[in-house]
Design a protein around this motif. Structure first.
Motif, PDB file in Angstrom:
ATOM      1  N   ASN A  79       0.824  -1.201   0.000  1.00  0.00           N
ATOM      2  CA  ASN A  79       0.000   0.000   0.000  1.00  0.00           C
ATOM      3  C   ASN A  79       0.865   1.260   0.000  1.00  0.00           C
ATOM      4  O   ASN A  79       0.559   2.240  -0.686  1.00  0.00           O
ATOM      5  CB  ASN A  79      -0.935   0.007   1.210  1.00  0.00           C
ATOM      6  N   ALA A  80       1.955   1.244   0.749  1.00  0.00           N
ATOM      7  CA  ALA A  80       2.852   2.408   0.788  1.00  0.00           C
ATOM      8  C   ALA A  80       3.508   2.623  -0.570  1.00  0.00           C
ATOM      9  O   ALA A  80       3.641   3.762  -1.046  1.00  0.00           O
ATOM     10  CB  ALA A  80       3.906   2.208   1.875  1.00  0.00           C
ATOM     11  N   ARG A  81       3.930   1.518  -1.217  1.00  0.00           N
ATOM     12  CA  ARG A  81       4.541   1.621  -2.546  1.00  0.00           C
ATOM     13  C   ARG A  81       3.535   2.148  -3.561  1.00  0.00           C
ATOM     14  O   ARG A  81       3.868   2.990  -4.405  1.00  0.00           O
ATOM     15  CB  ARG A  81       5.070   0.253  -2.980  1.00  0.00           C
ATOM     16  N   SER A  82       2.283   1.697  -3.473  1.00  0.00           N
ATOM     17  CA  SER A  82       1.255   2.167  -4.394  1.00  0.00           C
ATOM     18  C   SER A  82       0.995   3.657  -4.225  1.00  0.00           C
ATOM     19  O   SER A  82       0.787   4.383  -5.208  1.00  0.00           O
ATOM     20  CB  SER A  82      -0.052   1.391  -4.174  1.00  0.00           C
ATOM     21  N   LYS A  83       1.020   4.142  -2.990  1.00  0.00           N
ATOM     22  CA  LYS A  83       0.829   5.566  -2.749  1.00  0.00           C
ATOM     23  C   LYS A  83       1.966   6.384  -3.359  1.00  0.00           C
ATOM     24  O   LYS A  83       1.748   7.459  -3.933  1.00  0.00           O
ATOM     25  CB  LYS A  83       0.734   5.842  -1.247  1.00  0.00           C
ATOM     26  N   ARG A  84       3.199   5.879  -3.243  1.00  0.00           N
ATOM     27  CA  ARG A  84       4.343   6.593  -3.830  1.00  0.00           C
ATOM     28  C   ARG A  84       4.228   6.631  -5.355  1.00  0.00           C
ATOM     29  O   ARG A  84       4.503   7.667  -5.978  1.00  0.00           O
ATOM     30  CB  ARG A  84       5.655   5.917  -3.418  1.00  0.00           C
ATOM     31  N   ALA A 134       1.428   6.449  -7.118  1.00  0.00           N
ATOM     32  CA  ALA A 134       0.323   7.341  -7.479  1.00  0.00           C
ATOM     33  C   ALA A 134       0.757   8.801  -7.400  1.00  0.00           C
ATOM     34  O   ALA A 134       0.426   9.609  -8.276  1.00  0.00           O
ATOM     35  CB  ALA A 134      -0.867   7.085  -6.561  1.00  0.00           C
ATOM     36  N   ALA A 135       1.533   9.151  -6.358  1.00  0.00           N
ATOM     37  CA  ALA A 135       1.996  10.533  -6.210  1.00  0.00           C
ATOM     38  C   ALA A 135       2.945  10.914  -7.338  1.00  0.00           C
ATOM     39  O   ALA A 135       2.885  12.023  -7.888  1.00  0.00           O
ATOM     40  CB  ALA A 135       2.675  10.715  -4.856  1.00  0.00           C
ATOM     41  N   GLU A 178       0.951  11.497 -10.519  1.00  0.00           N
ATOM     42  CA  GLU A 178       0.251  12.774 -10.482  1.00  0.00           C
ATOM     43  C   GLU A 178       1.204  13.926 -10.805  1.00  0.00           C
ATOM     44  O   GLU A 178       0.842  14.854 -11.536  1.00  0.00           O
ATOM     45  CB  GLU A 178      -0.387  12.986  -9.104  1.00  0.00           C
TER      46      GLU A 178
END
Length: 203
Positions: free
Chosen positions: A12-17, A19-20, A23
């Protein structure tokens, strides 16, 4: 392998990075104008992909025009579809067939010239948003039309619409000015195993 809560947390942390980062990358891409698109290569699907973009454009309420340079004598599924639904797109067939079918270079040249004049009308028409010039690459590869004239016109084209040119053997001069190029590579083809062309798959 059983994933642990720690594995899920890392994912989940890797996916957030990711996604950021995406963007930030998207925020830097702000150019918008009509694209010159070329579908080439020896693999199947060049025209089919262009017709897929036509459907996508129609879905957004865009006006689409399609002109076929070569498949003049063929009955195809896409031709049947668009001729049965003329409200969806302008679909015109101006080819006389492949050169080995016509066996008449003068006829090929005359047909190509007429098709190119109609293509220019479509490209210059402010009511049309997306133009597909199906198999134009084949005509150019056979030197049936002068590549210099086509490139000069496309360089000076209205930038308010997308143009997609299909066909194997795209000329380097055309590739040089294109915004998006996809080279369709043949990996395996049923024709080589003795299969005839399949309705709904190849035509």
């Amino acid at each position: 392998m059983t994933e642990t809560p720690e594995d899920f947390a890392r994912h989940n942390a890797r996916s957030k990075r990711i996604a950021a980062a995406r963007e930030r990358m998207q925020a830097r891409r702000t150019l918008e104008r009509g694209l010159l698109i070329v579908h080439t290569g020896n693999g199947k699907g060049k025209s089919s992909s262009a017709f897929g973009m036509a459907i996508r454009s129609i879905g957004w309420g865009m006006k689409v025009a399609i002109l076929q340079y070569v498949k003049g004598k063929w009955e195809t599924g896409e031709r049947n579809f668009f001729e049965a639904h003329p409200d969806l797109a302008t679909f015109e067939v101006m080819g006389e067939g492949f050169t080995w079918d016509t066996q008449d270079r003068a006829l090929d040249i005359a047909a190509a010239k007429a098709a190119w004049e109609r293509s220019k009308e479509m490209i210059l028409d402010p009511a049309i948003d997306f133009v597909i010039l199906d198999e134009l690459n084949i005509v150019l590869r056979n030197d049936t039309l002068p590549i210099a004239d086509i490139v000069a016109f496309l360089k000076d084209r209205p930038l308010t619409k997308h143009i997609c040119i299909t066909g194997r053997g795209a000329k380097p001069e055309l590739l040089e000015i294109a915004d998006l190029i996809t080279d369709f590579t043949e990996v395996k083809h049923p024709y080589n195993a003795g299969f005839a062309a399949q309705k709904g798959v190849e035509f």
